[in-house]
Design an enzyme around this catalytic site. Structure first.
Site: not given
Length: 407
Positions: A27, A291
């Site tokens: 990001r 995840d």
């Protein structure tokens, strides 16, 4: 390259330094490309972040991001707003099977010029960068958060900003909040009220700013698992972590308490300790932290604990179909697993087959999630260096704490 993990005992006390979060790094790398006033420290040394860095600085008109799903989504949005630039973004065989249509259609709705090179709805894609003036778009709320974050990351560079409406129940909220928090940290104004996210356009220069990337909580998950499978009193210190983290996988602190693992913070160090034996069944909704599902499922199997893990619909479109992969490999080890399109159900088991060869399916998390089993039995991890996607030093770090690993 296959690695053999002999049944091991680990050091009573040890410490590991883990590289920066892949999620935060990717990001921030994109935001740095948009705003060159940003400097970054402790960027992830993962393959995915290296691919992101190289793609953002590349002069080529063909960008190959291999297996890096985050990079594919983020770069699709990034190149859509690079005026006058024409790019083809492609990837591995598996990447060409991973859908991108939802994001492409949202960007097209905002005015982007994107077309498919091979199969409709899938990479590779051809992008002609242009200024986007439209500012309203809707997405189903249960899609991968990477689609949503991709739009949010470039939104402040759109002429009129962005108003994104999410339809239905939102999944992966922590990853959306991570993106918004990082935007806030660099001075981009946003709001998230109900199901509507608004990002204001930003035309001014930012103040020079150095941001430190927090270490990766997904990578920490394997040490939570190791401590859960260790003797009472075993302790591992991990750095550098924040008690109030932006990463959704920091939910590990509460989840692994179930397995008798305590977690405390001392400055920027996270200290994990096995406090007690705990064999209670586990039921979890992991829609905000999918995840870590593989790590948790293997922990439960190793301890003989039944578990029901829900909220896993996004696992089917990862590096592999992770639900099918988990079922296949755990059953080779002697477990009994039922799966649906969005859940995994593990029955209690009191045996673990020895010297089983674990297939990793080009998926870094399969290799790392199964590694802690070496505290219970010997096993083989196929294509072991797949870990470089997110955690290149994983095997070396395991050796430092006592794992017996041979190539």
């Amino acid at each position: 390259m296959h690695f053999t993990l002999q049944k091991s005992n680990i050091a009573k006390q040890s410490s590991i330094k883990i590289t920066g979060s892949k999620s935060e790094s990717n990001r921030l790398l994109l935001l740095q490309a948009l705003y060159n006033e940003i400097q970054l420290n402790n960027v992830s040394n993962s393959d995915d972040s290296n691919l992101m860095t190289n793609a953002l600085s590349s002069q080529s008109n063909i960008i190959d991001i291999h297996h890096a799903g985050t990079a594919m989504r983020f770069l699709t949005a990034y190149f859509s707003i690079q005026e006058g630039k024409e790019i083809v973004v492609t990837g591995s065989k598996r990447m060409k099977e991973r859908p991108i249509k939802i994001l492409v259609e949202a960007l097209q709705e905002l005015g982007a010029e994107i077309s498919y090179v091979e199969n409709e709805g899938y990479p590779p894609i051809k992008i002609k960068g242009k200024q986007l003036t439209k500012n309203k778009v809707s997405l189903k709320a249960n899609v991968s958060s990477q689609y949503i974050s991709a739009l949010l990351l470039v939104a402040s560079k759109l002429e009129n900003g962005l108003e994104l409406t999410l339809e239905g129940e939102i999944t992966s909220v922590p990853y959306i909040n991570m993106t918004l928090s990082l935007l806030d940290e660099i001075g981009v104004e946003s709001s998230f009220v109900g199901n509507v996210i608004k990002i204001k356009p930003n035309t001014r220069k930012l103040k020079q700013k150095t941001l430190v990337v927090e270490s990766d909580w997904s990578s920490a998950s394997y040490y939570f698992s190791i401590i859960a499978l260790s003797e009472i009193g075993t302790e591992i210190s991990l750095s550098s972590y924040k008690e109030h983290s932006l990463q959704g996988d920091s939910a590990l602190v509460n989840i692994y308490n179930h397995f008798g693992v305590s977690a405390r913070f001392s400055k920027n160090t996270l200290i994990l300790k096995k406090e007690k034996a705990s064999l209670e069944p586990l039921t979890l909704d992991l829609k905000n932290a999918p995840d870590i599902a593989q790590t948790i499922a293997v922990t439960c199997f190793a301890l003989g604990i039944p578990c029901d893990l829900m909220g896993l619909h996004t696992l089917k479109i990862k590096e592999t179909d992770r639900l099918v992969a988990l079922k296949t490999e755990i059953e080779k080890l002697g477990g009994d697993v039922k799966i649906t399109d969005e859940s995994l159900h593990l029955l209690a088991s009191n045996k673990i087959n020895s010297m089983v060869s674990i297939a990793t399916y080009n998926d870094h998390r399969m290799a790392m999630a199964f590694a802690p089993l070496a505290l219970k039995t010997s096993l083989v991890i196929e294509d072991a260096m797949v870990v470089s996607k997110s955690y290149p030093s994983f095997w070396d770090d395991l050796k430092t704490i006592g794992f017996k690993i041979t190539k």
